[in-house]
Enzyme design. Structure first.
Site: not given
Length: 388
Positions: A78, A140
């Site tokens: 991400d 994350e």
């Protein structure tokens, strides 16, 4: 495959990875499907660990002998949001200019993912004695969310790595310690009343005063602790980040929400700080509300914890120093999933390409030279894994 070939493959893969808009609030499934197909093309099987709602997925793959704990290469898929108006070029189109590669996630941390993917066929070609595990997670950036269920399956459905290298951007320095973010939210519920009749209400915003004062005290006390000069700043930090409350100037506010966060250093007693805050909520914030509104409440909730990380002397730190051709480790103030691996009994270290100063910025970039250094690092890992 030569290092030059690996770098060229990395750049082509990075172009593909950047093109996937994997901003944390969006799905990463298309990117993971691409990664899975790329691995399958080289005869490498992978397993998926989906999120509870199925919109996100982590990927785990092993290259090398089965039944042998290997070295995990951990990275997240991400990225943070990118406002196109603030960028010189399209954030999701890789642009190369003067030795730099521009695009959202190039530094944090699709550059590392691309290096690992480019090395996958080389790992596959080698006769590895110690396997290499590919460990790609989601979310994350919102609190190391996706790696947690994957770690929970290690030693069960998934192999448990011997150790993990987290490829967050360190400029290929070897990082053996970092701070850990802890976030809390306090919801204060009072009672609304007309502002001309405040005695009939319970002002939730006013009740927050003792809490804000206590948080300021804790912030000052943390700054006065003996400094650890490996970190910048050299002490734990606490910040109030959000306050929301009230509906109109002529209404006693019935609700107030406060969010705050701590950047804890290894060894800090986080639980003691939380207990202190809870006491303030119970003994100083709530009683004034109860005098007018027995139904009032103050609720403290921990919303996220990424443990601070301290590797200490370990095989993986020594190996990373050898692979990076360095003699000393560093510490950083940002967080990674290394502390979560460490807590699960998997020794970890942080080392990856790119400069953290470029992460999360408009016109984010990574130097081609960083890609080259990471590919050389992974090539030396392959050399080591053949004999270890």
């Amino acid at each position: 495959m030569t290092t030059t070939d690996t770098v060229a493959s990395t750049l082509a893969l990075l172009e593909r990875l950047v093109a996937f808009d994997t901003t944390s609030h969006k799905s990463n499934r298309d990117l993971v499907a691409f990664v899975q197909a790329e691995l399958e093309r080289h005869g490498i099987a992978s397993a998926l660990v989906p999120s509870e709602d199925g919109t996100k997925v982590s990927l785990f793959a092993t290259i090398g002998p089965e039944g042998v704990p290997g070295i995990g290469l951990s990275g997240h898929t991400d990225v943070v949001p990118a406002d196109p108006a603030a960028w010189t070029s399209d954030p999701f189109t890789l642009r190369r200019d003067n030795g730099r590669l521009y695009g959202r996630g190039t530094a944090d941390m699709k550059g590392f993912l691309a290096c690992v993917l480019a090395m996958a066929p080389e790992f596959k070609r080698r006769r590895l004695a110690t396997p290499v595990h590919i460990v790609f997670s989601y979310d994350e950036e919102t609190g190391c969310i996706g790696v947690r269920p994957m770690i929970a399956e290690m030693g069960e459905r998934l192999p448990k790595p011997r150790a993990v290298i987290v490829g967050e951007p360190t400029g290929m320095a070897v990082v053996d310690a970092h701070k850990g973010p802890v976030r809390w939210q306090v919801d204060i519920t009072g009672r609304a009343a007309h502002a001309s009749m405040p005695h009939l209400g319970a002002n939730a915003i006013a009740a927050a005063g003792p809490l804000l004062a206590a948080l300021a005290d804790i912030e000052r006390e943390l700054a006065e602790r003996p400094p650890d000069v490996r970190f910048t700043p050299p002490y734990p930090t606490l910040q109030v980040t959000e306050i929301e409350g009230g509906t109109a100037t002529n209404i006693v506010p019935a609700a107030c929400r406060i969010s705050f966060g701590l950047r804890a250093m290894p060894g800090l007693d986080i639980a003691a700080i939380e207990r202190r805050i809870a006491r303030v909520c119970e003994t100083e914030c709530l009683p004034p509300l109860h005098r007018a509104a027995p139904e009032a409440n103050v609720v403290l909730r921990q919303t996220n914890l990424v443990p601070p990380f301290a590797a200490g002397p370990s095989e993986i730190v020594a190996l990373a120093l050898t692979l990076a051709r360095q003699n000393e480790t560093e510490a950083v103030s940002y967080a990674t999933e290394a502390g979560l691996f460490q807590a699960a009994g998997i020794p970890s270290v942080v080392c990856g390409p790119g400069d953290i100063a470029q992460a999360h910025t408009a016109d984010e970039w990574i130097a081609v030279s960083e890609i080259e250094r990471c590919c050389a690092f992974l090539t030396r890992l392959a050399d080591w894994a053949e004999t270890a």
